[in-house]
Design an enzyme around this catalytic site. Sequence first.
Site, PDB file in Angstrom:
ATOM      1  N   GLU A  79       0.806  -1.075  -0.179  1.00 17.55           N
ATOM      2  CA  GLU A  79       0.023  -0.160   0.017  1.00 17.55           C
ATOM      3  C   GLU A  79       0.971   1.282  -0.089  1.00 17.55           C
ATOM      4  O   GLU A  79       0.947   2.080   1.181  1.00 17.55           O
ATOM      5  CB  GLU A  79      -0.833  -0.024   1.208  1.00 17.55           C
ATOM      6  CG  GLU A  79      -1.838  -1.173   1.364  1.00 17.55           C
ATOM      7  CD  GLU A  79      -2.993  -1.107   2.411  1.00 17.55           C
ATOM      8  OE1 GLU A  79      -2.901  -0.133   3.170  1.00 17.55           O
ATOM      9  OE2 GLU A  79      -3.920  -1.809   2.354  1.00 17.55           O
TER      10      GLU A  79
ATOM     11  N   GLU B  84      -5.210  -8.697   1.199  1.00 18.26           N
ATOM     12  CA  GLU B  84      -6.073  -8.001   2.232  1.00 18.26           C
ATOM     13  C   GLU B  84      -7.389  -7.873   1.936  1.00 18.26           C
ATOM     14  O   GLU B  84      -7.922  -7.350   1.122  1.00 18.26           O
ATOM     15  CB  GLU B  84      -5.439  -7.028   2.900  1.00 18.26           C
ATOM     16  CG  GLU B  84      -3.946  -7.088   3.543  1.00 18.26           C
ATOM     17  CD  GLU B  84      -3.585  -5.733   4.140  1.00 18.26           C
ATOM     18  OE1 GLU B  84      -4.153  -4.906   4.382  1.00 18.26           O
ATOM     19  OE2 GLU B  84      -2.239  -5.861   4.310  1.00 18.26           O
TER      20      GLU B  84
HETATM   21  C1  FCB Z   1      -4.266  -1.909   5.451  1.00 15.78           C
HETATM   22  C2  FCB Z   1      -3.289  -2.408   6.007  1.00 15.78           C
HETATM   23  C3  FCB Z   1      -3.165  -3.324   7.163  1.00 15.78           C
HETATM   24  C4  FCB Z   1      -4.167  -3.153   8.138  1.00 15.78           C
HETATM   25  C5  FCB Z   1      -5.523  -2.983   7.240  1.00 15.78           C
HETATM   26  C6  FCB Z   1      -6.797  -2.749   8.193  1.00 15.78           C
HETATM   27  O1  FCB Z   1      -4.473  -0.501   5.154  1.00 15.78           O
HETATM   28  O2  FCB Z   1      -2.076  -2.588   5.107  1.00 15.78           O
HETATM   29  O3  FCB Z   1      -1.719  -3.194   7.766  1.00 15.78           O
HETATM   30  O4  FCB Z   1      -4.000  -2.225   8.975  1.00 15.78           O
HETATM   31  O5  FCB Z   1      -5.328  -1.933   6.396  1.00 15.78           O
END
Ligand code: FCB
Length: 470
Positions: free
Chosen positions: A180, A375
């Site tokens: 990210e 994620e």
């Molecule tokens: C993302 C991050 C991760 C976590 C999630 C909820 O942006 O990569 O580390 O904090 O959000």
Amino acid sequence: MDTDLTRPAAPGQADPIDTLPPTFRWGVATSSYQIEGAVAEDGRTPSIWDTYCGVPGAVANGDTGDVACDHYHRMPQDVALIADLGLDTYRFSVAWPRVQPGGGGPANPAGLAFYDRLVDELLGRGVDPWVTLYHWDLPQELEDAGGWPVRDTAYRFADYVEMVFAALGDRVKTWTTLNEPWCSAMLGYAYGHHAPGRQNFADGIAAVHHLLLGHGLAAQRLRAAASNPIELGITLNLAPADPETGSAADRDAARYTDGLANRIYLDPLFHGEYPQDVVADLAAEGISLPVQDGDLEIISTPIDVLGVNYYFGQLLSGVDEHGRERDEQGHPVRRVIRRDLPRTAMDWEIVPESFEELLVRLHRDYPGVPLFITENGAAFNDKPDADGFVADDDRVAYLTEHLQAVARARQAGADVRGYFAWSLLDNFEWAYGYDKRFGIVRVDYDTQRRTPKRSAHWYRDTIRRVRGER
Ligand code: FCB
């Protein structure tokens, strides 16, 4: 538990999740600073997050990552949890200040040894390691030297990446350079919500370019160093931006937001150029990306996988509450509309439809690269029973709807090959500290006891079902 939690809500209806192929990869994701603790052990030096946690008011309750989930000392037990859930892959990140304390000089064998043990433990349990090389813990010394707005940081990153690869490259096949970069650049340098807490838009934009350059340099070094085939990629958090209406103002607000959130990363990576409209938007604000000759060739070094992190969608309006298209300074209005939608404990809108659209759009606009959901997950206000068990039906519903969105996107042609739930454990949720719980396994921070939540059972059963194991 004996009830089958994996069945779709409406009995008799086919669940799109069942169309995921048996080869689909299933995992969970974590990151170093959020779970490891042991911040001063075996030679580790402070990262920007250690420093930021010391700034009064920066992190909720004054929480820090000093202990976190104590994963550094409990790693074998956590790997056993992963294996018991039937997961085939574990995505974790390596802490730069453990491997190369101070962000310069030689590798630290004691720091590398932890990841060496972790990789062996995973492989011994039949779980593939998926390494993220940077999940936000920049060595503080590199921030003191200017941080990501400074070009040299990209080269320092590539040097560090080589060290990690030299230690783990014989066993790790999948490598993600950055997690990210939007968060690192914009939350860290433009808006100041994350470490290092700077609030300068131009610094944020310079950081965007140097993060991407660091990714490209690292990608080249990894390819050069690998004697066996590797799967190389980057993970982006992509937040779809839809216009509220078809009006020119709303469409332009959505275009602008999409440009700075998504296309400023995707276009240079896959098309070798920054989007013209974004360059023009920035120029209108007196800002330019610090691009030097050859940078875009480096940034667009071909990759094998694109990691997609998805949490929420956004609806944009180009007018204020009074219908005006310009604010008092004469700038165009770009306003996120609060929709009447269910939300998570982060106050993030739950919009699985946007996830499906995003994946189909990636397939259309940036074809040819396999996608992995690196994620996806949700924080809710978990209420443990006396045994520490959480019946998190809200999280089960979130994960179900989002996996269904993935399955539908696949049916529409998107080449999605795997899914990682965020996160294995409740952990240090950055500026929110320990208040927000994303784990499918509960952590009692007083005792460090781990208790799988209902969502963990659901995840294990769903994976078994899709694999045809039950
Ligand atoms: C993302 C991050 C991760 C976590 C999630 C909820 O942006 O990569 O580390 O904090 O959000």
